[in-house]
Design an enzyme around this catalytic site. Structure first.
Site, PDB file in Angstrom:
ATOM      1  N   GLU A 146      30.190 -20.034  18.378  1.00 14.18           N
ATOM      2  CA  GLU A 146      31.404 -20.834  18.644  1.00 14.18           C
ATOM      3  C   GLU A 146      32.595 -20.260  17.904  1.00 14.18           C
ATOM      4  O   GLU A 146      32.443 -19.844  16.754  1.00 14.18           O
ATOM      5  CB  GLU A 146      31.177 -22.279  18.159  1.00 14.18           C
TER       6      GLU A 146
ATOM      7  N   ARG B 200      22.866 -27.709  17.981  1.00 14.42           N
ATOM      8  CA  ARG B 200      23.467 -26.467  17.508  1.00 14.42           C
ATOM      9  C   ARG B 200      23.063 -25.342  18.443  1.00 14.42           C
ATOM     10  O   ARG B 200      21.902 -25.246  18.848  1.00 14.42           O
ATOM     11  CB  ARG B 200      22.984 -26.128  16.091  1.00 14.42           C
TER      12      ARG B 200
ATOM     13  N   HIS C 177      32.116 -28.456  21.935  1.00 14.18           N
ATOM     14  CA  HIS C 177      31.587 -29.161  20.743  1.00 14.18           C
ATOM     15  C   HIS C 177      32.294 -30.516  20.560  1.00 14.18           C
ATOM     16  O   HIS C 177      32.967 -30.752  19.562  1.00 14.18           O
ATOM     17  CB  HIS C 177      31.754 -28.291  19.476  1.00 14.18           C
TER      18      HIS C 177
HETATM   19  C1  8YV Z   1      31.100 -32.556  13.962  1.00 13.57           C
HETATM   20  C2  8YV Z   1      28.627 -31.934  14.226  1.00 13.57           C
HETATM   21  O1  8YV Z   1      32.182 -32.709  14.780  1.00 13.57           O
HETATM   22  O2  8YV Z   1      28.475 -33.404  12.410  1.00 13.57           O
HETATM   23  C3  8YV Z   1      28.006 -32.471  12.997  1.00 13.57           C
HETATM   24  O3  8YV Z   1      26.964 -31.896  12.578  1.00 13.57           O
HETATM   25  O4  8YV Z   1      28.085 -31.088  14.827  1.00 13.57           O
HETATM   26  C4  8YV Z   1      29.909 -32.347  14.829  1.00 13.57           C
HETATM   27  O5  8YV Z   1      29.658 -33.336  15.731  1.00 13.57           O
HETATM   28  C5  8YV Z   1      31.347 -31.424  13.038  1.00 13.57           C
HETATM   29  O6  8YV Z   1      30.208 -30.962  12.426  1.00 13.57           O
HETATM   30  C6  8YV Z   1      32.312 -31.789  11.985  1.00 13.57           C
HETATM   31  O7  8YV Z   1      32.231 -30.904  10.888  1.00 13.57           O
END
Ligand code: 8YV
Length: 328
Positions: free
Chosen positions: A272, A243, A290
């Protein structure tokens, strides 16, 4: 008498097979044009849904949840991180929250290694040279990157994804170091010959490559602060597939611009989809939108998990991927 199906509101477009199955099982409201929900749409969704299926692009904070109808009992998030959901506000309302852990581990670890390679071996830079017609021919001292074999990798956050990165990195000949809230068992450490650093500061000061693989929580916000980033060696690179909020992005950018760090590979950003324009201008930085878990297989697995979590919950059982347990 058939019981009424729960109203499930899905905020983004999910794979067709997942949406079809959801429509069979539940009274499902989809988002076919895949626009990101506005605040007003989120308010409307929580005011109507029995189950909400948000993603990382939906900020489900206390103000949104204040509009939740009493039947909203489950937030079955499509994703592993749950930092977009105010868990305290959900807990107060007795709402259960689930996520989709485990199924994006390998894909995210692959992307981490891809970024380590891309930055160290200047893949994006080289690709731009060819694509833009600027390649005038081979030269022995041109476009030199750095070997990753033998380098020290410091993993910040040794959960499932951190360990999957470690296994891959070992195969690439890196020595594995990690900082984690808790030290891993000797068996897991031995598998990748990992060295535990209780002090993050001390680890940062000695690594060639830093990979951020911890979740974003109040405790990890700006964990890589300006002060800590300054501890890194000048030849170090930083990779983040977790993150954006875990790194002070402005401080990182300042150091990259000043040449106080060798490079960075970033798949996630603090604000983002906004990306600091100064980062965009740098050649030693690889920027991705992402994409860490963006595989067809992964998205199907995530959707399956969402379905299982909803189905078990509405059938009166405890869903397997509970982050927060409300009152069932
Ligand atoms: C997802 C992510 O694409 O799952 C996670 O925490 O960061 C990502 O890879 C995204 O969150 C889907 O909501």
């Amino acid at each position: 008498m058939p019981t009424k199906k729960p109203l499930v509101i899905v905020t983004r477009k999910l794979p067709d097979a997942i949406e079809t199955r959801m429509m069979e099982l539940f009274d499902t409201r989809l988002n076919p044009d895949d626009h990101a929900f506005t605040q007003a749409e989120l308010v409307e969704a929580v005011a109507q849904a029995d189950v909400l299926v948000p993603t990382v692009t939906d900020r489900i904070d206390g103000r949104i949840l204040a509009h939740a109808n009493p039947n909203l009992r489950l937030i079955a998030s499509f994703g592993t991180g749950v930092d977009h959901i105010d868990l305290a506000a959900a807990r107060q309302r007795g709402i259960t929250v689930t996520s989709t852990p485990g199924v994006l581990t390998e894909d995210t670890a692959d992307m981490t290694i891809a970024l380590i390679l891309a930055v160290s071996r200047r893949l994006a830079e080289g690709e731009r040279v060819v694509r833009e017609g600027r390649w005038v021919g081979w030269s022995p001292t041109w476009m030199l990157g750095h070997r990753i074999w033998g380098k020290r990798l410091g993993i910040v956050g040794m959960g499932r994804i951190g360990r999957a990165v470690a296994r891959r990195a070992k195969a690439f000949g890196m020595s594995i170091h990690y900082h984690n809230r808790n030290r891993l068992s000797p068996e897991i450490e031995q598998e990748v010959e990992a060295t535990f650093w209780e002090s993050l500061d001390q680890m940062l000061a000695r690594m060639d490559i830093i990979s951020v693989n911890c979740p974003h929580t109040p405790a990890t916000y700006h964990l890589l602060s300006a002060r800590r980033l300054k501890l890194l060696q000048k030849q170090a690179i930083v990779v983040n597939t977790a993150r954006g909020e875990v790194i002070d992005e402005n401080a990182l950018t300042r150091m990259l611009v000043a040449g106080d760090l060798a490079g960075a590979g970033l798949d996630v950003f603090e604000h983002e989809p906004a990306v600091n324009p100064k980062l965009v201008r740098l050649d030693n930085v690889v920027l991705l939108p992402h994409m860490g878990s963006a595989t067809i297989e992964g998205r199907l697995n995530m959707g399956e998990k969402v379905i299982v979590n909803i189905k078990t919950f509405v059938d009166g059982h405890r869903p397997p991927d509970r982050v927060l347990e409300g009152l069932i």
